[in-house]
Design an enzyme around this catalytic site. Structure first.
Site, PDB file in Angstrom:
ATOM      1  N   LYS A 112      56.109  35.491  24.061  1.00 25.17           N
ATOM      2  CA  LYS A 112      57.162  34.492  23.836  1.00 25.17           C
ATOM      3  C   LYS A 112      57.363  34.232  22.353  1.00 25.17           C
ATOM      4  CE  LYS A 112      57.449  32.426  28.320  1.00 25.17           C
ATOM      5  NZ  LYS A 112      57.432  31.284  29.186  1.00 25.17           N
ATOM      6  N   LYS A 195      58.892  42.095  35.185  1.00 20.77           N
ATOM      7  CA  LYS A 195      58.910  41.045  36.210  1.00 20.77           C
ATOM      8  C   LYS A 195      60.238  40.292  36.196  1.00 20.77           C
ATOM      9  CE  LYS A 195      57.256  36.826  34.093  1.00 20.77           C
ATOM     10  NZ  LYS A 195      56.636  35.546  34.333  1.00 20.77           N
ATOM     11  N   LYS A 198      62.933  34.099  34.311  1.00 21.08           N
ATOM     12  CA  LYS A 198      64.126  33.317  33.945  1.00 21.08           C
ATOM     13  C   LYS A 198      64.505  33.544  32.492  1.00 21.08           C
ATOM     14  CE  LYS A 198      61.363  29.191  33.428  1.00 21.08           C
ATOM     15  NZ  LYS A 198      60.269  29.325  34.340  1.00 21.08           N
TER      16      LYS A 198
HETATM   17  N1  AQP Z   1      58.410  37.689  38.969  1.00 17.95           N
HETATM   18  C1  AQP Z   1      57.460  36.931  39.504  1.00 17.95           C
HETATM   19  N2  AQP Z   1      56.748  37.383  40.555  1.00 17.95           N
HETATM   20  C2  AQP Z   1      55.782  36.618  41.122  1.00 17.95           C
HETATM   21  N3  AQP Z   1      55.468  35.370  40.690  1.00 17.95           N
HETATM   22  C3  AQP Z   1      56.149  34.871  39.645  1.00 17.95           C
HETATM   23  N4  AQP Z   1      56.091  33.687  38.978  1.00 17.95           N
HETATM   24  C4  AQP Z   1      57.009  33.690  37.982  1.00 17.95           C
HETATM   25  N5  AQP Z   1      57.674  34.867  37.971  1.00 17.95           N
HETATM   26  C5  AQP Z   1      57.169  35.622  38.990  1.00 17.95           C
HETATM   27  C6  AQP Z   1      55.198  32.585  39.342  1.00 17.95           C
HETATM   28  O1  AQP Z   1      55.988  31.422  39.508  1.00 17.95           O
HETATM   29  C7  AQP Z   1      55.185  30.272  39.223  1.00 17.95           C
HETATM   30  C8  AQP Z   1      55.983  29.308  38.378  1.00 17.95           C
HETATM   31  O2  AQP Z   1      55.857  29.625  37.059  1.00 17.95           O
HETATM   32  P1  AQP Z   1      56.458  28.857  35.836  1.00 17.95           P
HETATM   33  O3  AQP Z   1      57.192  27.665  36.198  1.00 17.95           O
HETATM   34  O4  AQP Z   1      55.396  28.731  34.812  1.00 17.95           O
HETATM   35  O5  AQP Z   1      57.466  29.899  35.402  1.00 17.95           O
HETATM   36  P2  AQP Z   1      57.186  31.207  34.696  1.00 17.95           P
HETATM   37  O6  AQP Z   1      55.982  31.948  35.127  1.00 17.95           O
HETATM   38  O7  AQP Z   1      57.299  30.887  33.262  1.00 17.95           O
HETATM   39  O8  AQP Z   1      58.447  31.906  35.302  1.00 17.95           O
HETATM   40  P3  AQP Z   1      59.303  32.905  34.586  1.00 17.95           P
HETATM   41  O9  AQP Z   1      60.559  33.091  35.313  1.00 17.95           O
HETATM   42  O10 AQP Z   1      58.496  34.111  34.318  1.00 17.95           O
HETATM   43  O11 AQP Z   1      59.648  32.174  33.250  1.00 17.95           O
HETATM   44  P4  AQP Z   1      59.552  32.717  31.816  1.00 17.95           P
HETATM   45  O12 AQP Z   1      60.545  33.805  31.764  1.00 17.95           O
HETATM   46  O13 AQP Z   1      59.906  31.516  30.983  1.00 17.95           O
HETATM   47  O14 AQP Z   1      58.135  33.186  31.621  1.00 17.95           O
HETATM   48  C9  AQP Z   1      53.903  30.783  38.558  1.00 17.95           C
HETATM   49  O15 AQP Z   1      52.844  30.727  39.482  1.00 17.95           O
HETATM   50  C10 AQP Z   1      54.227  32.214  38.234  1.00 17.95           C
HETATM   51  O16 AQP Z   1      53.084  33.030  38.260  1.00 17.95           O
END
Ligand code: AQP
Length: 332
Positions: A112, A195, A198
């Site tokens: 990030k 993966k 968002k």
């Molecule tokens: N692609 C994915 N497959 C399986 N699990 C996923 N998680 C996120 N993406 C995938 C799981 O969702 C939960 C919520 O996580 P978060 O709110 O911390 O969001 P995140 O992991 O930051 O989600 P993103 O979409 O990947 O956001 P960015 O792009 O900002 O990093 C967690 O349990 C995560 O493992």
């Protein structure tokens, strides 16, 4: 009953299919056998800049989606992270236990911060894993249901728990990750080796649960597939088809082997068309329930208030133990 704990950030207008299949769906399933604590991680959200109005709205949308996904306030404590100051208080203790180099090795921070340039990243983004360790350890859970991307943070949490226990006195239980192999990582529909995310996925690569189902169906039909024509699960040579089979299997309960059998002799287009229908059937009631819940914010707020009360009972006790063990004099 052993405890489980997990959180999700309110950083999008909708959960994506990866959040749902990788994490939230397990939360629903675990309610029967565990004592669950689930929270909306608004303090994690501000590690990158947020519009305050949007953050407030998304926090309620996140809570409504949890309920729509089957997380039941009668069985689970559902709360907002910032309602419990104990999270930030324990995070400070965790930060003081963490080595600088250890924190720098966290791949999510590296990824990030690389995007915006390390100079543009906040200290909060750097300290994110220590806040996450505090979030977890406050509740002394047995399991933490998350997607694969959170495994490294959970390992740090275990290291910090162990360090605290040996430096002071056994205080924390070492939590185990609860990661289901089949849905640990849902991939981007346009770039099926990355993966679904968002922040990194293109709009065509991500299924937003609250999006118009017609849009989601179109995204599935336009998903990138692989060379060849055989419908077979093979992550190495067929990442696109494997991802679609993984999603199909997770949403219908049919095994990947069974699906492979059903699609012998049929084309990629058939699979995508059928999966598009499966996705529409799944997201349609999810959206309706979420929007209905958002219409009654008094109810939502009372769920969050009750959840915070349940969480506080546990969190204040853990924090008091920690403060006593590190040598803080309690207030008179
Ligand atoms: N692609 C994915 N497959 C399986 N699990 C996923 N998680 C996120 N993406 C995938 C799981 O969702 C939960 C919520 O996580 P978060 O709110 O911390 O969001 P995140 O992991 O930051 O989600 P993103 O979409 O990947 O956001 P960015 O792009 O900002 O990093 C967690 O349990 C995560 O493992």
């Amino acid at each position: 009953r052993p405890r489980v704990l997990s959180g999700i950030q309110p950083t999008a207008d909708s959960y994506h299919l990866g959040n749902y299949l990788g994490a939230v769906r397990q939360w629903d399933a675990l309610q029967a056998d565990y004592e669950p604590f689930f929270f909306i991680a608004d303090q994690h959200a501000i590690t990158v800049e947020q519009d305050p109005k949007v953050l407030r709205r998304r926090t309620l949308v996140a809570a409504a989606q949890l309920l729509a996904a089957g997380v039941d306030p009668e069985r689970s404590a559902i709360f907002v992270q910032s309602h419990l100051p104990e999270h930030a208080q324990l995070a400070w203790v965790m930060e003081c236990l963490t080595g600088f180099g250890e924190a720098r090795r966290m791949t999510q921070f590296k990824d990030k911060s690389a995007k915006g340039g390390e100079g543009a990243s906040s200290v909060g983004l750097f300290a994110y894993p220590m806040l996450m360790a505090a979030d977890i350890l406050l509740y002394r859970p047995a399991y933490v249901p998350v997607g694969e991307d959170q495994r490294q943070h959970l390992e740090l949490t275990r290291d910090l728990a162990q360090r605290f226990n040996s430096r002071y006195k056994k205080t924390f239980r070492l939590p185990e990750p609860y990661i289901l192999k089949e849905t640990a990582k849902i991939y981007d529909l346009q770039d099926p080796t990355s993966k679904m995310s968002k922040s990194a996925s293109s709009p065509g690569g991500i299924i937003e649960m609250l999006d118009d189902p017609k849009v989601s169906a179109k995204k599935i039909r336009s998903a990138v597939t692989d060379s060849g024509s055989e419908i077979r699960f093979d992550e190495e040579s067929k990442p696109g088809i494997s991802n679609l089979l993984r999603i199909y299997s997770a949403l219908t309960g049919s095994t990947v082997e069974k699906l492979e059998g059903e699609y012998v002799g049929r084309g990629y287009g058939d699979l995508k068309k059928d999966l598009a229908e499966v996705v529409v059937d799944f997201v349609t009631p999810f959206r309706t329930t979420t929007f209905e819940l958002l219409d009654d914010q008094t109810h939502l707020m009372s769920v969050l208030e009750k959840g915070a009360e349940q969480a506080r009972e546990v969190a204040t006790r853990t924090l008091a133990d920690v403060y006593e063990r590190v040598g803080f004099v309690p207030p008179a």
